[in-house]
Design a protein around this motif. Structure first.
Motif, PDB file in Angstrom:
ATOM      1  N   HIS A 131      33.775  58.460  39.019  1.00 25.75           N
ATOM      2  CA  HIS A 131      35.075  58.894  38.523  1.00 25.75           C
ATOM      3  C   HIS A 131      35.952  59.279  39.700  1.00 25.75           C
ATOM      4  O   HIS A 131      35.441  59.582  40.786  1.00 25.75           O
ATOM      5  N   PRO A 132      37.264  59.263  39.510  1.00 25.76           N
ATOM      6  CA  PRO A 132      38.187  59.513  40.617  1.00 25.76           C
ATOM      7  C   PRO A 132      37.841  60.776  41.395  1.00 25.76           C
ATOM      8  O   PRO A 132      37.639  61.851  40.801  1.00 25.76           O
ATOM      9  N   ASN A 133      37.754  60.621  42.699  1.00 28.41           N
ATOM     10  CA  ASN A 133      37.470  61.732  43.613  1.00 28.41           C
ATOM     11  C   ASN A 133      36.139  62.421  43.313  1.00 28.41           C
ATOM     12  O   ASN A 133      35.976  63.605  43.624  1.00 28.41           O
ATOM     13  N   LYS A 134      35.227  61.676  42.740  1.00 29.25           N
ATOM     14  CA  LYS A 134      33.910  62.229  42.440  1.00 29.25           C
ATOM     15  C   LYS A 134      32.821  61.430  43.140  1.00 29.25           C
ATOM     16  O   LYS A 134      33.073  60.378  43.735  1.00 29.25           O
ATOM     17  N   GLY A 135      31.600  61.924  43.033  1.00 29.97           N
ATOM     18  CA  GLY A 135      30.462  61.232  43.607  1.00 29.97           C
ATOM     19  C   GLY A 135      29.962  60.116  42.713  1.00 29.97           C
ATOM     20  O   GLY A 135      30.563  59.781  41.695  1.00 29.97           O
ATOM     21  N   LEU A 136      28.860  59.545  43.102  1.00 26.25           N
ATOM     22  CA  LEU A 136      28.247  58.439  42.372  1.00 26.25           C
ATOM     23  C   LEU A 136      27.181  58.965  41.414  1.00 26.25           C
ATOM     24  O   LEU A 136      26.280  59.692  41.818  1.00 26.25           O
ATOM     25  N   GLN A 137      27.303  58.553  40.160  1.00 25.88           N
ATOM     26  CA  GLN A 137      26.343  58.989  39.154  1.00 25.88           C
ATOM     27  C   GLN A 137      25.551  57.795  38.663  1.00 25.88           C
ATOM     28  O   GLN A 137      26.126  56.762  38.315  1.00 25.88           O
ATOM     29  N   LEU A 138      24.224  57.936  38.605  1.00 24.70           N
ATOM     30  CA  LEU A 138      23.386  56.844  38.136  1.00 24.70           C
ATOM     31  C   LEU A 138      23.519  56.688  36.629  1.00 24.70           C
ATOM     32  O   LEU A 138      23.298  57.634  35.876  1.00 24.70           O
ATOM     33  N   LEU A 139      23.897  55.486  36.201  1.00 24.04           N
ATOM     34  CA  LEU A 139      23.998  55.185  34.773  1.00 24.04           C
ATOM     35  C   LEU A 139      22.666  54.702  34.223  1.00 24.04           C
ATOM     36  O   LEU A 139      22.221  55.139  33.160  1.00 24.04           O
ATOM     37  N   LEU A 140      22.065  53.747  34.925  1.00 20.38           N
ATOM     38  CA  LEU A 140      20.795  53.186  34.486  1.00 20.38           C
ATOM     39  C   LEU A 140      20.168  52.390  35.620  1.00 20.38           C
ATOM     40  O   LEU A 140      20.823  52.105  36.625  1.00 20.38           O
ATOM     41  N   LYS A 141      18.884  52.051  35.431  1.00 17.92           N
ATOM     42  CA  LYS A 141      18.176  51.307  36.465  1.00 17.92           C
ATOM     43  C   LYS A 141      17.180  50.347  35.830  1.00 17.92           C
ATOM     44  O   LYS A 141      16.645  50.591  34.754  1.00 17.92           O
ATOM     45  N   TYR A 142      16.970  49.231  36.521  1.00 14.83           N
ATOM     46  CA  TYR A 142      15.931  48.273  36.164  1.00 14.83           C
ATOM     47  C   TYR A 142      14.941  48.227  37.325  1.00 14.83           C
ATOM     48  O   TYR A 142      15.314  47.998  38.474  1.00 14.83           O
ATOM     49  N   THR A 143      13.651  48.420  36.991  1.00 16.96           N
ATOM     50  CA  THR A 143      12.635  48.413  38.055  1.00 16.96           C
ATOM     51  C   THR A 143      11.409  47.638  37.623  1.00 16.96           C
ATOM     52  O   THR A 143      10.286  48.086  37.792  1.00 16.96           O
ATOM     53  N   SER A 144      11.616  46.465  37.044  1.00 16.19           N
ATOM     54  CA  SER A 144      10.557  45.501  36.671  1.00 16.19           C
ATOM     55  C   SER A 144       9.781  45.908  35.437  1.00 16.19           C
ATOM     56  O   SER A 144       8.680  45.427  35.230  1.00 16.19           O
ATOM     57  N   ALA A 145      10.333  46.781  34.647  1.00 12.66           N
ATOM     58  CA  ALA A 145       9.702  47.100  33.362  1.00 12.66           C
ATOM     59  C   ALA A 145      10.468  46.345  32.268  1.00 12.66           C
ATOM     60  O   ALA A 145      10.675  45.149  32.375  1.00 12.66           O
ATOM     61  N   ALA A 146      10.900  47.023  31.233  1.00 12.09           N
ATOM     62  CA  ALA A 146      11.643  46.363  30.165  1.00 12.09           C
ATOM     63  C   ALA A 146      12.940  45.774  30.685  1.00 12.09           C
ATOM     64  O   ALA A 146      13.644  46.391  31.482  1.00 12.09           O
ATOM     65  N   THR A 147      13.268  44.566  30.243  1.00 14.58           N
ATOM     66  CA  THR A 147      14.460  43.894  30.759  1.00 14.58           C
ATOM     67  C   THR A 147      15.744  44.449  30.163  1.00 14.58           C
ATOM     68  O   THR A 147      16.807  44.313  30.762  1.00 14.58           O
ATOM     69  N   LEU A 148      15.670  45.055  28.997  1.00 16.39           N
ATOM     70  CA  LEU A 148      16.843  45.709  28.412  1.00 16.39           C
ATOM     71  C   LEU A 148      16.732  47.191  28.729  1.00 16.39           C
ATOM     72  O   LEU A 148      15.805  47.868  28.292  1.00 16.39           O
ATOM     73  N   VAL A 149      17.675  47.667  29.484  1.00 19.19           N
ATOM     74  CA  VAL A 149      17.622  49.038  29.975  1.00 19.19           C
ATOM     75  C   VAL A 149      18.725  49.864  29.331  1.00 19.19           C
ATOM     76  O   VAL A 149      19.889  49.454  29.332  1.00 19.19           O
ATOM     77  N   LYS A 150      18.346  50.992  28.799  1.00 19.49           N
ATOM     78  CA  LYS A 150      19.349  51.893  28.215  1.00 19.49           C
ATOM     79  C   LYS A 150      19.636  53.023  29.187  1.00 19.49           C
ATOM     80  O   LYS A 150      18.717  53.571  29.804  1.00 19.49           O
ATOM     81  N   GLY A 151      20.907  53.358  29.302  1.00 18.22           N
ATOM     82  CA  GLY A 151      21.295  54.404  30.216  1.00 18.22           C
ATOM     83  C   GLY A 151      21.996  55.542  29.508  1.00 18.22           C
ATOM     84  O   GLY A 151      21.894  55.700  28.291  1.00 18.22           O
ATOM     85  N   ILE A 152      22.721  56.310  30.301  1.00 19.05           N
ATOM     86  CA  ILE A 152      23.429  57.456  29.740  1.00 19.05           C
ATOM     87  C   ILE A 152      24.755  57.021  29.121  1.00 19.05           C
ATOM     88  O   ILE A 152      25.255  55.925  29.412  1.00 19.05           O
ATOM     89  N   ASN A 153      25.306  57.875  28.269  1.00 23.40           N
ATOM     90  CA  ASN A 153      26.629  57.666  27.679  1.00 23.40           C
ATOM     91  C   ASN A 153      26.765  56.363  26.903  1.00 23.40           C
ATOM     92  O   ASN A 153      27.866  55.813  26.792  1.00 23.40           O
ATOM     93  N   GLY A 154      25.667  55.867  26.343  1.00 27.45           N
ATOM     94  CA  GLY A 154      25.714  54.681  25.503  1.00 27.45           C
ATOM     95  C   GLY A 154      25.726  53.356  26.231  1.00 27.45           C
ATOM     96  O   GLY A 154      25.848  52.296  25.607  1.00 27.45           O
ATOM     97  N   PHE A 155      25.612  53.362  27.528  1.00 27.83           N
ATOM     98  CA  PHE A 155      25.583  52.123  28.299  1.00 27.83           C
ATOM     99  C   PHE A 155      24.191  51.506  28.296  1.00 27.83           C
ATOM    100  O   PHE A 155      23.184  52.203  28.217  1.00 27.83           O
ATOM    101  N   GLU A 156      24.147  50.192  28.381  1.00 29.95           N
ATOM    102  CA  GLU A 156      22.895  49.488  28.563  1.00 29.95           C
ATOM    103  C   GLU A 156      23.155  48.229  29.385  1.00 29.95           C
ATOM    104  O   GLU A 156      24.295  47.782  29.524  1.00 29.95           O
ATOM    105  N   ALA A 157      22.070  47.699  29.938  1.00 30.39           N
ATOM    106  CA  ALA A 157      22.183  46.486  30.753  1.00 30.39           C
ATOM    107  C   ALA A 157      20.935  45.650  30.541  1.00 30.39           C
ATOM    108  O   ALA A 157      19.853  46.175  30.279  1.00 30.39           O
TER     109      ALA A 157
END
Lengths: 110, 112
Positions: free
Chosen positions: B39-65
Motif C-alpha cells: 500500500h502507498p508508503n507502506k512495506g511489503l505484505q505477504l499475500l500468499l505463497k506457493y512452495t510445491s504443495a497444493a497448486t491452488l493457494v489461498k491467501g489473506i483478504n480473499g485472494f488466491e492464486a
C-alpha cells in the motif's frame, strides 16, 4: 508475532554523507536480504546473508557495504551518498521458502 | 536463471467485480512463488505463497492464486474487489532462497 524491525524508519542525509541502516530479523530466521526500491520502481536486490556469511550479491554499489552480526542483526552502510540513493530500503528475513519484509527505511538525500 | 513477468502494469476494476493480476515466471528449477502487496508508503505484505504443495493457494483478504506449471503462470485472483485492495502488487520467485526476484509490479485501482 515478531516481525522484521528496521531502524530508522526515516533518514535525511546530505550528499557525500554516510548512512547506516539497521535490520533486526525474525528470531531463528537464517537469511537476511536487503532491497532498494526507488520511487515508482520494483524492489532491487542488493545483498543477502545466510548464517552471517554473504550468500548473494546484486546491484549493490561499491559505496555500500553490509554485514550480519553474531546476533543476526544486519547493517547496511552507505557512504558518499548521492541524490540517486534516495529510496526505500527494505530488509527481509527468511527461513526458506518464506520471506518477511520489514517496513523499510526511507532515505532521502538532499 | 529466474525471472518474473507481470503482464499488466496497471489494472482497474469496479468495486465488487473480480480481480485478475497476471504473472508468468521463468525458472530453471522448481520455484517458490509469492505475491506481495504494497500500500502507498507502506512495506511489503505477504499475500500468499506457493512452495510445491497444493497448486491452488489461498491467501489473506480473499485472494488466491493457482500455480500452472504447463503455462509457467501464477495469476492472482479475487472474486470481488474492495476499495481497500487498491495497492501495488508484486509477484516474486525464488529457487534457492539466496535471492527473491521481483516482477515490476501491477498497480490495482478500484473504482467505487
Amino acid at each position: 508475532a515478531a516481525g522484521v524491525i528496521q531502524s530508522p524508519r526515516h533518514l535525511i542525509k546530505e550528499k557525500r554523507e554516510t548512512a547506516t541502516l539497521k535490520c533486526y530479523p525474525i528470531p531463528r530466521h537464517d537469511t537476511v536480504y536487503w532491497y532498494q526500491q526507488g520511487p515508482g520502481q520494483d524492489p532491487q536486490f542488493l545483498i543477502s546473508f545466510y548464517e552471517k556469511m554473504q550468500s548473494d550479491k546484486g546491484s549493490i554499489p561499491d559505496r555500500f557495504s553490509a554485514q550480519q552480526f553474531s546476533d543476526y542483526h544486519s547493517e547496511l552502510n552507505m557512504s558518499s551518498l548521492e541524490l540517486g540513493d534516495s529510496a526505500l530500503y527494505f530488509c527481509a528475513s527468511s527461513h526458506y521458502p518464506e520471506a518477511f519484509f520489514g517496513q523499510g527505511t526511507r532515505l532521502t538525500v538532499v | 536463471a529466474q525471472s518474473v513477468t507481470q503482464l499488466d502494469s496497471h489494472v482497474s476494476v469496479s468495486e465488487g467485480t473480480p480481480v485478475l493480476l497476471r504473472c508468468n515466471y521463468s525458472s530453471s528449477y522448481s520455484p517458490s512463488l509469492f505475491w506481495y502487496v504494497q500500500h502507498p508508503n507502506k512495506g511489503l505484505q505477504l499475500l500468499l505463497k506457493y512452495t510445491s504443495a497444493a497448486t491452488l493457494v489461498k491467501g489473506i483478504n480473499g485472494f488466491e492464486a493457482e500455480f500452472k506449471k504447463s503455462e509457467t503462470s501464477f495469476h492472482l485472483t479475487k472474486p470481488s474487489a474492495h476499495m481497500s485492495d487498491a495497492a501495488e502488487y508484486f509477484c516474486v520467485v525464488s529457487v534457492t532462497g539466496n535471492q527473491f526476484y521481483f516482477g515490476t509490479g501491477t498497480s490495482l485501482t478500484v473504482i467505487p
